[in-house]
Design a protein around this motif. Structure first.
Motif, PDB file in Angstrom:
ATOM      1  N   ALA A 141       0.835  -1.213   0.000  1.00  9.77           N
ATOM      2  CA  ALA A 141       0.000   0.000   0.000  1.00  9.77           C
ATOM      3  C   ALA A 141       0.861   1.251   0.000  1.00  9.77           C
ATOM      4  O   ALA A 141       0.549   2.232  -0.680  1.00  9.77           O
ATOM      5  N   GLU A 142       1.955   1.216   0.743  1.00  6.20           N
ATOM      6  CA  GLU A 142       2.851   2.377   0.771  1.00  6.20           C
ATOM      7  C   GLU A 142       3.547   2.567  -0.577  1.00  6.20           C
ATOM      8  O   GLU A 142       3.656   3.688  -1.069  1.00  6.20           O
ATOM      9  N   GLU A 143       3.982   1.473  -1.174  1.00  5.59           N
ATOM     10  CA  GLU A 143       4.629   1.546  -2.488  1.00  5.59           C
ATOM     11  C   GLU A 143       3.686   2.115  -3.542  1.00  5.59           C
ATOM     12  O   GLU A 143       4.111   2.841  -4.435  1.00  5.59           O
ATOM     13  N   GLU A 144       2.410   1.777  -3.437  1.00  4.53           N
ATOM     14  CA  GLU A 144       1.424   2.220  -4.419  1.00  4.53           C
ATOM     15  C   GLU A 144       0.749   3.531  -4.023  1.00  4.53           C
ATOM     16  O   GLU A 144      -0.229   3.939  -4.629  1.00  4.53           O
ATOM     17  N   ASP A 145       1.287   4.167  -2.992  1.00  4.63           N
ATOM     18  CA  ASP A 145       0.857   5.494  -2.541  1.00  4.63           C
ATOM     19  C   ASP A 145      -0.595   5.539  -2.054  1.00  4.63           C
ATOM     20  O   ASP A 145      -1.313   6.490  -2.291  1.00  4.63           O
ATOM     21  N   PHE A 146      -1.026   4.480  -1.361  1.00  2.00           N
ATOM     22  CA  PHE A 146      -2.353   4.457  -0.761  1.00  2.00           C
ATOM     23  C   PHE A 146      -2.336   4.971   0.676  1.00  2.00           C
ATOM     24  O   PHE A 146      -3.382   5.265   1.237  1.00  2.00           O
ATOM     25  N   ILE A 147      -1.158   5.043   1.290  1.00  3.69           N
ATOM     26  CA  ILE A 147      -1.069   5.457   2.688  1.00  3.69           C
ATOM     27  C   ILE A 147      -0.852   6.960   2.773  1.00  3.69           C
ATOM     28  O   ILE A 147       0.050   7.509   2.158  1.00  3.69           O
ATOM     29  N   HIS A 148      -1.709   7.591   3.545  1.00  2.00           N
ATOM     30  CA  HIS A 148      -1.632   9.033   3.783  1.00  2.00           C
ATOM     31  C   HIS A 148      -1.208   9.219   5.242  1.00  2.00           C
ATOM     32  O   HIS A 148      -1.986   8.942   6.154  1.00  2.00           O
ATOM     33  N   ASP A 149       0.021   9.649   5.461  1.00  2.00           N
ATOM     34  CA  ASP A 149       0.563   9.778   6.818  1.00  2.00           C
ATOM     35  C   ASP A 149       0.149  11.113   7.424  1.00  2.00           C
ATOM     36  O   ASP A 149       0.694  12.155   7.076  1.00  2.00           O
ATOM     37  N   ILE A 150      -0.814  11.053   8.328  1.00  2.00           N
ATOM     38  CA  ILE A 150      -1.240  12.270   9.016  1.00  2.00           C
ATOM     39  C   ILE A 150      -0.634  12.340  10.405  1.00  2.00           C
ATOM     40  O   ILE A 150      -0.804  13.334  11.103  1.00  2.00           O
ATOM     41  N   ALA A 151       0.093  11.288  10.804  1.00  2.00           N
ATOM     42  CA  ALA A 151       0.665  11.234  12.145  1.00  2.00           C
ATOM     43  C   ALA A 151       1.812  12.227  12.299  1.00  2.00           C
ATOM     44  O   ALA A 151       1.884  12.944  13.279  1.00  2.00           O
ATOM     45  N   LYS A 152       2.717  12.238  11.338  1.00  2.00           N
ATOM     46  CA  LYS A 152       3.914  13.089  11.372  1.00  2.00           C
ATOM     47  C   LYS A 152       4.722  12.868  12.653  1.00  2.00           C
ATOM     48  O   LYS A 152       5.605  13.621  12.973  1.00  2.00           O
ATOM     49  N   GLU A 153       4.355  11.857  13.382  1.00  2.00           N
ATOM     50  CA  GLU A 153       5.040  11.473  14.622  1.00  2.00           C
ATOM     51  C   GLU A 153       5.020   9.953  14.664  1.00  2.00           C
ATOM     52  O   GLU A 153       5.064   9.308  13.633  1.00  2.00           O
ATOM     53  N   GLU A 154       4.878   9.409  15.852  1.00  2.00           N
ATOM     54  CA  GLU A 154       4.762   7.970  16.017  1.00  2.00           C
ATOM     55  C   GLU A 154       3.400   7.493  15.519  1.00  2.00           C
ATOM     56  O   GLU A 154       2.366   7.984  15.951  1.00  2.00           O
ATOM     57  N   ILE A 155       3.402   6.537  14.606  1.00  2.00           N
ATOM     58  CA  ILE A 155       2.150   5.980  14.101  1.00  2.00           C
ATOM     59  C   ILE A 155       1.632   4.970  15.119  1.00  2.00           C
ATOM     60  O   ILE A 155       2.356   4.067  15.531  1.00  2.00           O
ATOM     61  N   LYS A 156       0.363   5.136  15.519  1.00  2.00           N
ATOM     62  CA  LYS A 156      -0.251   4.221  16.480  1.00  2.00           C
ATOM     63  C   LYS A 156      -1.334   3.348  15.855  1.00  2.00           C
ATOM     64  O   LYS A 156      -1.663   2.299  16.388  1.00  2.00           O
ATOM     65  N   SER A 157      -1.902   3.803  14.739  1.00  2.00           N
ATOM     66  CA  SER A 157      -2.957   3.016  14.103  1.00  2.00           C
ATOM     67  C   SER A 157      -3.060   3.345  12.625  1.00  2.00           C
ATOM     68  O   SER A 157      -2.574   4.382  12.165  1.00  2.00           O
ATOM     69  N   TYR A 158      -3.700   2.430  11.906  1.00  2.10           N
ATOM     70  CA  TYR A 158      -4.018   2.626  10.498  1.00  2.10           C
ATOM     71  C   TYR A 158      -5.531   2.550  10.340  1.00  2.10           C
ATOM     72  O   TYR A 158      -6.174   1.679  10.927  1.00  2.10           O
ATOM     73  N   VAL A 159      -6.078   3.459   9.562  1.00  4.84           N
ATOM     74  CA  VAL A 159      -7.509   3.438   9.264  1.00  4.84           C
ATOM     75  C   VAL A 159      -7.642   3.203   7.762  1.00  4.84           C
ATOM     76  O   VAL A 159      -7.182   4.005   6.956  1.00  4.84           O
ATOM     77  N   ILE A 160      -8.261   2.082   7.416  1.00  3.27           N
ATOM     78  CA  ILE A 160      -8.471   1.746   6.012  1.00  3.27           C
ATOM     79  C   ILE A 160      -9.856   2.248   5.624  1.00  3.27           C
ATOM     80  O   ILE A 160     -10.846   1.959   6.301  1.00  3.27           O
ATOM     81  N   SER A 161      -9.896   3.015   4.550  1.00  2.07           N
ATOM     82  CA  SER A 161     -11.179   3.584   4.119  1.00  2.07           C
ATOM     83  C   SER A 161     -11.364   3.391   2.617  1.00  2.07           C
ATOM     84  O   SER A 161     -10.404   3.186   1.877  1.00  2.07           O
ATOM     85  N   GLU A 162     -12.618   3.448   2.218  1.00  2.79           N
ATOM     86  CA  GLU A 162     -12.941   3.361   0.800  1.00  2.79           C
ATOM     87  C   GLU A 162     -14.137   4.254   0.525  1.00  2.79           C
ATOM     88  O   GLU A 162     -15.170   4.151   1.181  1.00  2.79           O
ATOM     89  N   LYS A 163     -13.956   5.138  -0.428  1.00  4.58           N
ATOM     90  CA  LYS A 163     -15.014   6.063  -0.819  1.00  4.58           C
ATOM     91  C   LYS A 163     -15.582   5.595  -2.152  1.00  4.58           C
ATOM     92  O   LYS A 163     -14.841   5.295  -3.077  1.00  4.58           O
ATOM     93  N   VAL A 164     -16.896   5.537  -2.216  1.00  3.94           N
ATOM     94  CA  VAL A 164     -17.568   5.123  -3.451  1.00  3.94           C
ATOM     95  C   VAL A 164     -18.166   6.358  -4.100  1.00  3.94           C
ATOM     96  O   VAL A 164     -18.936   7.091  -3.493  1.00  3.94           O
ATOM     97  N   GLU A 165     -17.769   6.594  -5.348  1.00  9.60           N
ATOM     98  CA  GLU A 165     -18.289   7.738  -6.112  1.00  9.60           C
ATOM     99  C   GLU A 165     -18.991   7.218  -7.357  1.00  9.60           C
ATOM    100  O   GLU A 165     -18.667   6.147  -7.866  1.00  9.60           O
ATOM    101  N   LYS A 166     -19.928   7.985  -7.815  1.00  6.61           N
ATOM    102  CA  LYS A 166     -20.647   7.616  -9.034  1.00  6.61           C
ATOM    103  C   LYS A 166     -19.844   8.043 -10.259  1.00  6.61           C
ATOM    104  O   LYS A 166     -19.259   9.111 -10.278  1.00  6.61           O
ATOM    105  N   GLY A 167     -19.848   7.193 -11.280  1.00 10.77           N
ATOM    106  CA  GLY A 167     -19.182   7.510 -12.532  1.00 10.77           C
ATOM    107  C   GLY A 167     -20.098   8.349 -13.405  1.00 10.77           C
ATOM    108  O   GLY A 167     -21.146   8.829 -12.973  1.00 10.77           O
ATOM    109  N   LYS A 168     -19.706   8.507 -14.653  1.00  7.99           N
ATOM    110  CA  LYS A 168     -20.508   9.298 -15.596  1.00  7.99           C
ATOM    111  C   LYS A 168     -21.921   8.734 -15.705  1.00  7.99           C
ATOM    112  O   LYS A 168     -22.102   7.520 -15.804  1.00  7.99           O
TER     113      LYS A 168
END
Length: 97
Positions: free
Chosen positions: A38-65
Motif C-alpha cells: 500500500a505504501e509503495e502504491e501510494d495508498f497510505i496518507h501519513d497524518i501522524a507526522k510522529e509515532e504511528i499508532k494506528s491505520y484506518v483503512i477507508s474506501e469512498k464510493v463515487e458515481k461515474g458518468k
C-alpha cells in the motif's frame, strides 16, 4: 457521522473499513506485507507526522458518468491516535473502562 483521525482530518464513518493497531499489524506478516505494498502504491496518507499508532483503512464510493458505474477510491490513513481511542470516537466500542 464522522471520525476525527487527528490533526485536521475527518472522514465519514460509512467510509471506514477497518481500524488496525500498529503493534498488531507489525506482528502479522500478511498485514505487514499489505501495508508495504500500500505504501509503495501510494495508498497510505501519513497524518501522524510522529509515532504511528494506528491505520484506518477507508474506501469512498463515487458515481461515474451518468451514474452508470461506481468508482471505488481506497486510502489508508496512518494516525498518531490509538486504535482504542478511534474505536471509541466511532462508537464501535461501548462502555470501555
Amino acid at each position: 457521522m464522522f471520525l476525527h483521525l487527528g490533526k485536521d482530518y475527518v472522514i465519514p464513518l460509512k467510509d471506514v473499513i477497518a481500524i488496525i493497531d500498529v503493534e498488531s499489524a507489525l506482528k502479522s506478516e500478511i498485514t505487514k506485507e499489505f501495508l508495504e505494498v500500500a505504501e509503495e502504491e501510494d495508498f497510505i496518507h501519513d497524518i501522524a507526522k510522529e509515532e504511528i499508532k494506528s491505520y484506518v483503512i477507508s474506501e469512498k464510493v463515487e458515481k461515474g458518468k451518468n451514474n452508470k458505474y461506481e468508482i471505488r477510491k481506497s486510502k489508508i490513513y496512518a494516525s498518531n491516535i490509538s486504535s482504542t481511542t478511534l474505536f471509541k470516537r466511532a462508537n464501535f466500542i461501548d462502555n470501555i473502562k
